[in-house]
Design a protein around this motif. Structure first.
Motif, PDB file in Angstrom:
ATOM      1  N   THR A  25       0.872  -1.178   0.000  1.00  0.00           N
ATOM      2  CA  THR A  25       0.000   0.000   0.000  1.00  0.00           C
ATOM      3  C   THR A  25       0.913   1.233   0.000  1.00  0.00           C
ATOM      4  OG1 THR A  25       0.053   0.266   2.374  1.00  0.00           O
ATOM      5  CG2 THR A  25      -1.584  -1.301   1.517  1.00  0.00           C
ATOM      6  N   ASN A  27       1.586   3.484   2.276  1.00  0.00           N
ATOM      7  CA  ASN A  27       2.431   3.581   3.478  1.00  0.00           C
ATOM      8  C   ASN A  27       3.458   2.460   3.529  1.00  0.00           C
ATOM      9  OD1 ASN A  27       1.351   5.937   4.709  1.00  0.00           O
ATOM     10  ND2 ASN A  27      -0.465   4.769   5.291  1.00  0.00           N
ATOM     11  N   GLN A  54      -3.287  -7.738  10.252  1.00  0.00           N
ATOM     12  CA  GLN A  54      -2.802  -6.635  11.100  1.00  0.00           C
ATOM     13  C   GLN A  54      -3.435  -6.662  12.491  1.00  0.00           C
ATOM     14  OE1 GLN A  54      -4.977  -6.482   8.717  1.00  0.00           O
ATOM     15  NE2 GLN A  54      -6.267  -4.663   8.682  1.00  0.00           N
ATOM     16  N   LYS A  67      -1.619  -1.370  12.206  1.00  0.00           N
ATOM     17  CA  LYS A  67      -1.466  -0.824  10.841  1.00  0.00           C
ATOM     18  C   LYS A  67      -0.088  -1.214  10.311  1.00  0.00           C
ATOM     19  CE  LYS A  67      -5.156   1.937  11.203  1.00  0.00           C
ATOM     20  NZ  LYS A  67      -6.364   1.808  10.397  1.00  0.00           N
ATOM     21  N   ILE A  68      -0.031  -1.454   9.015  1.00  0.00           N
ATOM     22  CA  ILE A  68       1.284  -1.645   8.389  1.00  0.00           C
ATOM     23  C   ILE A  68       1.763  -0.279   7.913  1.00  0.00           C
ATOM     24  CG2 ILE A  68       0.806  -4.021   7.740  1.00  0.00           C
ATOM     25  CD1 ILE A  68       0.990  -1.529   4.964  1.00  0.00           C
ATOM     26  N   PRO A  69       3.080  -0.061   7.787  1.00  0.00           N
ATOM     27  CA  PRO A  69       4.168  -0.994   8.021  1.00  0.00           C
ATOM     28  C   PRO A  69       4.677  -0.942   9.456  1.00  0.00           C
ATOM     29  CG  PRO A  69       5.032   1.034   7.111  1.00  0.00           C
ATOM     30  CD  PRO A  69       3.555   1.234   7.245  1.00  0.00           C
ATOM     31  N   GLU A  86       4.641   3.439  12.420  1.00  0.00           N
ATOM     32  CA  GLU A  86       4.478   4.757  11.786  1.00  0.00           C
ATOM     33  C   GLU A  86       5.548   4.974  10.705  1.00  0.00           C
ATOM     34  OE1 GLU A  86       2.079   7.073  11.782  1.00  0.00           O
ATOM     35  OE2 GLU A  86       0.888   5.781  13.077  1.00  0.00           O
ATOM     36  N   SER A  87       5.074   4.975   9.467  1.00  0.00           N
ATOM     37  CA  SER A  87       6.005   4.971   8.339  1.00  0.00           C
ATOM     38  C   SER A  87       6.941   6.182   8.305  1.00  0.00           C
ATOM     39  CB  SER A  87       5.229   4.861   7.028  1.00  0.00           C
ATOM     40  OG  SER A  87       4.296   5.903   6.914  1.00  0.00           O
TER      41      SER A  87
END
Ligand SMILES: N[C@@H](CCC(=O)N[C@@H](CS)C(=O)NCC(=O)O)C(=O)O
Length: 233
Positions: A25, A27, A54, A67-69, A86-87
């Protein structure tokens, strides 16, 4: 910290490398992009958010927000293992680890933070909600209000980017940086995945188009699109 749950659920073949838990995705792509650009050895693990992975307890050990990543660096600060969610925080961490793609002067660092917060606080949430109502929830909401609200906000944010990029080659000036890595997967997603070129009139944002073309032609970007790839069902 129950890191053993993560390691049992997603076993590492190369435990000495950075472990990336992600999906392709926007992010997710931005972190894969940074790892590729910085030539850091890493091992990717797919977290299929379409299948709800997730929300598994093992994943929540490294991201309580589901949430990813997320990422584990076994060789973090002071040679201790560190895990991060948190990307944009991950982009900053990686650029500080390598010294790559980030300004070294104080004013440049503040500008970098400013645009990373702008991405995390505005572009991600607004483009994401636009995509939700335009692509995913198309058949579940027949009221025009949410789509129109997020369409307008997405276009407003594109105009902010367009004005800035009409005066600068890249987001932080002359050089490609982690800010470009944070933003371009979201801009690219509008056409590549949401297929919203006409609705958003993307052709009107000429400075964004010029910058986007520069960023997505980088070999690392092409590779990042394939990291943790899951085909939408
Ligand atoms: N601010 C977070 C946002 C992360 C995020 O929203 N990830 C999405 C994919 S792009 C996700 O995991 N969605 C799954 C869900 O909402 O359940 C970051 O930048 O890492």
């Amino acid at each position: 910290m129950q890191l053993h749950l993560v390691k049992e659920r997603w076993p590492a073949q190369f435990p000495e490398r950075i472990q990336l838990y992600s999906m392709n995705t926007p992010n997710g792509i931005k972190v894969a992009l940074a790892l590729e650009e910085m030539h850091l050895p890493y091992e990717p693990h797919v977290i299929n958010i379409l299948e709800g992975e997730q929300h598994e307890e093992a994943f929540k050990v490294i991201n309580p927000n589901s949430k990813i990543p997320a990422l584990i660096d076994p060789n973090g600060p002071d040679h201790h293992s560190i895990n991060l969610m948190e990307s944009c925080a991950i982009l900053k961490y990686l650029s500080e680890k390598t010294g790559d793609y980030t300004p070294l002067d104080k004013a440049g660092k503040s500008a970098c933070d400013q645009w990373l917060f702008f991405q995390a606080g505005h572009i991600g949430p607004m483009f994401g909600q636009f995509g939700h109502f335009y692509k995913y929830a198309k058949d579940q909401c027949d009221h025009p209000y949410p789509l129109e609200r997020y369409r307008q906000e997405t276009r407003r944010l594109l105009a902010v980017l367009d004005k800035h990029l009409s005066r600068h080659d890249y987001m932080l000036g002359e050089s490609y940086s982690i800010v470009d890595m944070a933003i371009v997967p979201w801009v690219d997603c509008l056409s590549r995945f949401y297929e919203a070129d006409d609705l958003l009139e993307l052709h009107l944002f000429t400075a964004v188009n010029r910058w986007q073309a520069l960023c997505i032609q980088r070999p690392a970007y092409r590779r990042a699109l394939e990291v943790c790839a899951v085909q939408p069902g």
